[in-house]
Motif scaffolding. Structure first.
Motif, PDB file in Angstrom:
ATOM      1  N   ASP A  35       0.831  14.625   7.168  1.00  0.00           N
ATOM      2  CA  ASP A  35       0.193  14.168   5.928  1.00  0.00           C
ATOM      3  C   ASP A  35       1.207  13.438   5.051  1.00  0.00           C
ATOM      4  O   ASP A  35       0.890  12.440   4.399  1.00  0.00           O
ATOM      5  N   GLU A  36       2.442  13.952   5.067  1.00  0.00           N
ATOM      6  CA  GLU A  36       3.488  13.354   4.248  1.00  0.00           C
ATOM      7  C   GLU A  36       3.782  11.921   4.719  1.00  0.00           C
ATOM      8  O   GLU A  36       3.914  10.992   3.903  1.00  0.00           O
ATOM      9  N   THR A  38       1.705   9.929   6.347  1.00  0.00           N
ATOM     10  CA  THR A  38       0.541   9.102   6.005  1.00  0.00           C
ATOM     11  C   THR A  38       0.585   8.728   4.523  1.00  0.00           C
ATOM     12  O   THR A  38       0.338   7.580   4.157  1.00  0.00           O
ATOM     13  N   ARG A  39       0.946   9.707   3.700  1.00  0.00           N
ATOM     14  CA  ARG A  39       0.999   9.436   2.257  1.00  0.00           C
ATOM     15  C   ARG A  39       2.045   8.357   1.949  1.00  0.00           C
ATOM     16  O   ARG A  39       1.811   7.448   1.174  1.00  0.00           O
ATOM     17  N   ARG A  40       3.193   8.462   2.625  1.00  0.00           N
ATOM     18  CA  ARG A  40       4.256   7.474   2.380  1.00  0.00           C
ATOM     19  C   ARG A  40       3.833   6.082   2.852  1.00  0.00           C
ATOM     20  O   ARG A  40       4.074   5.085   2.181  1.00  0.00           O
ATOM     21  N   GLU A  42       0.757   4.987   3.112  1.00  0.00           N
ATOM     22  CA  GLU A  42      -0.284   4.483   2.210  1.00  0.00           C
ATOM     23  C   GLU A  42       0.334   3.906   0.938  1.00  0.00           C
ATOM     24  O   GLU A  42      -0.162   2.933   0.380  1.00  0.00           O
ATOM     25  N   GLU A  43       1.405   4.515   0.515  1.00  0.00           N
ATOM     26  CA  GLU A  43       2.098   4.039  -0.679  1.00  0.00           C
ATOM     27  C   GLU A  43       2.704   2.646  -0.439  1.00  0.00           C
ATOM     28  O   GLU A  43       2.550   1.750  -1.258  1.00  0.00           O
ATOM     29  N   LYS A  46       0.180  -0.451   0.071  1.00  0.00           N
ATOM     30  CA  LYS A  46      -0.503  -0.949  -1.135  1.00  0.00           C
ATOM     31  C   LYS A  46       0.000  -2.329  -1.527  1.00  0.00           C
ATOM     32  O   LYS A  46      -0.740  -3.148  -2.063  1.00  0.00           O
ATOM     33  N   GLN A  60      -7.419   2.581   7.036  1.00  0.00           N
ATOM     34  CA  GLN A  60      -7.087   3.900   7.576  1.00  0.00           C
ATOM     35  C   GLN A  60      -6.797   3.800   9.083  1.00  0.00           C
ATOM     36  O   GLN A  60      -5.877   4.427   9.599  1.00  0.00           O
TER      37      GLN A  60
END
Ligand code: 1OR
Length: 294
Positions: A35-36, A38-40, A42-43, A46, A60
């Motif tokens: 998850d970490e 994926t979060r990075r 996604e950041e 952007k 996604q």
């Protein structure tokens, strides 16, 4: 007050494909991530302009297909002249770009975290236009060619066709090739304004943010304020472009441009992007758009 450019919410389905992957059954690879991670990703994605035309679901899928790579300082991630395999997004680290015969062998461009590169060969089926070398240890995310073409090239197609047609009508761009027109079209970003919004403010000297604009739809007025008196000096309509003067001479904006129809749709491009794409061609174009020819 400066108007905020609004992103167009419209999502148009793509019918014309011209070259992008047409395989409806294409399933992108899935590379498991925490998850970490994926979060990075996604950041960082952007800020990737080419991804902004993707729906959330498409993005996604692209994100889950991305493969992480650690690269050491000094590694060439891309070599000029080679075939294109991946598009890359930088999570950490910095990169220099080299083009044979350009800039006396010195770097022509620099990427930082959030930067992305390697799109040209994949979009235009051309050999790599430059060498991209890590100048520090770095972490990058790779999107393979097929996934990039299937999702990113397709979703940018509608916008490209519209802007290509528009650019074709502007005399300034009459000397560029079709391929160059496509590249410029891909790099233009929609910016929408409501009546009364200030698109360019006289006196603004924040050069790093300067863009030039093509007016796609609507009308705008140009005013100059001097000794407290404001005078209308011009009206802009569909097909006009503006914002190039301060770029040419790197001086503050000489006039204010305000949206005068209910809505005004523009296509905007930063000068940096224009130079990156048109660097070698600048001399052949009107000097009005060409500043620092590499
Ligand atoms: P690519 O797939 O061709 C090399 O692989 C990548 O370097 C290219 O996509 C761009 O993403 C990136 N000219 C060509 N490619 C550049 C340039 C560049 N800068 C970054 N890339 N410049 C023109 C030099 C004459 C730099 C202009 C500032």
């Amino acid at each position: 007050m400066r108007a905020r450019a609004k992103r167009r919410g419209r999502r148009t389905s793509v019918s014309a494909e011209s070259g992008a992957s047409m395989d409806k059954d294409f399933t992108p690879r899935v590379i498991p991530k925490t998850d970490e991670q994926t979060r990075r990703i996604e950041e960082v994605v952007k800020s990737v302009f080419l991804f902004q035309a993707l729906t959330r679901e498409q993005l996604q899928k692209v994100v889950s297909s991305m493969e992480g790579r650690e690269v050491s300082a000094g590694t060439d991630v891309i070599t000029q002249g080679k075939e294109g395999d991946n598009f890359y997004v930088v999570e950490t680290g910095e990169f220099d770009v080299f083009v044979e015969g350009a800039n006396n062998g010195a770097s022509v461009f620099h990427y930082k975290p959030g930067g992305s590169f390697g799109e040209l060969a994949l979009m235009y089926s051309a050999p790599r236009a430059a060498t991209v070398r890590a100048v520090t240890d770095a972490k990058i995310w790779a999107v393979d060619r097929q996934t990039f073409r299937h999702f990113v090239v397709r979703s940018n197609m509608v916008r490209r066709q519209k802007y290509e047609q528009f650019l074709g009508q502007i005399p300034l761009f009459s000397k560029i090739t079709d391929a160059e027109r496509s590249q410029l079209a891909d790099a233009l970003q929609p910016a929408e304004f409501d009546r009364g919004n200030v698109i360019i403010q006289q006196g603004d000297d924040n050069y790093d943010e300067f863009k030039f604009y093509l007016l796609v739809q609507g009308e705008a007025s140009v005013t100059i304020t001097k000794n407290g008196q404001t005078a209308v000096v011009g009206e802009l309509k569909e097909g006009d472009y503006f914002g190039e003067m301060a770029l040419l001479e790197k001086k503050q904006r000489a006039a204010t441009v305000t949206a005068s129809s209910e809505t005004v749709e523009c296509a905007a491009m930063t000068l940096e992007t224009f130079e990156r794409l048109m660097g070698r061609k600048c001399r052949a174009l009107s000097s009005a758009m060409c500043l620092r020819v590499p």
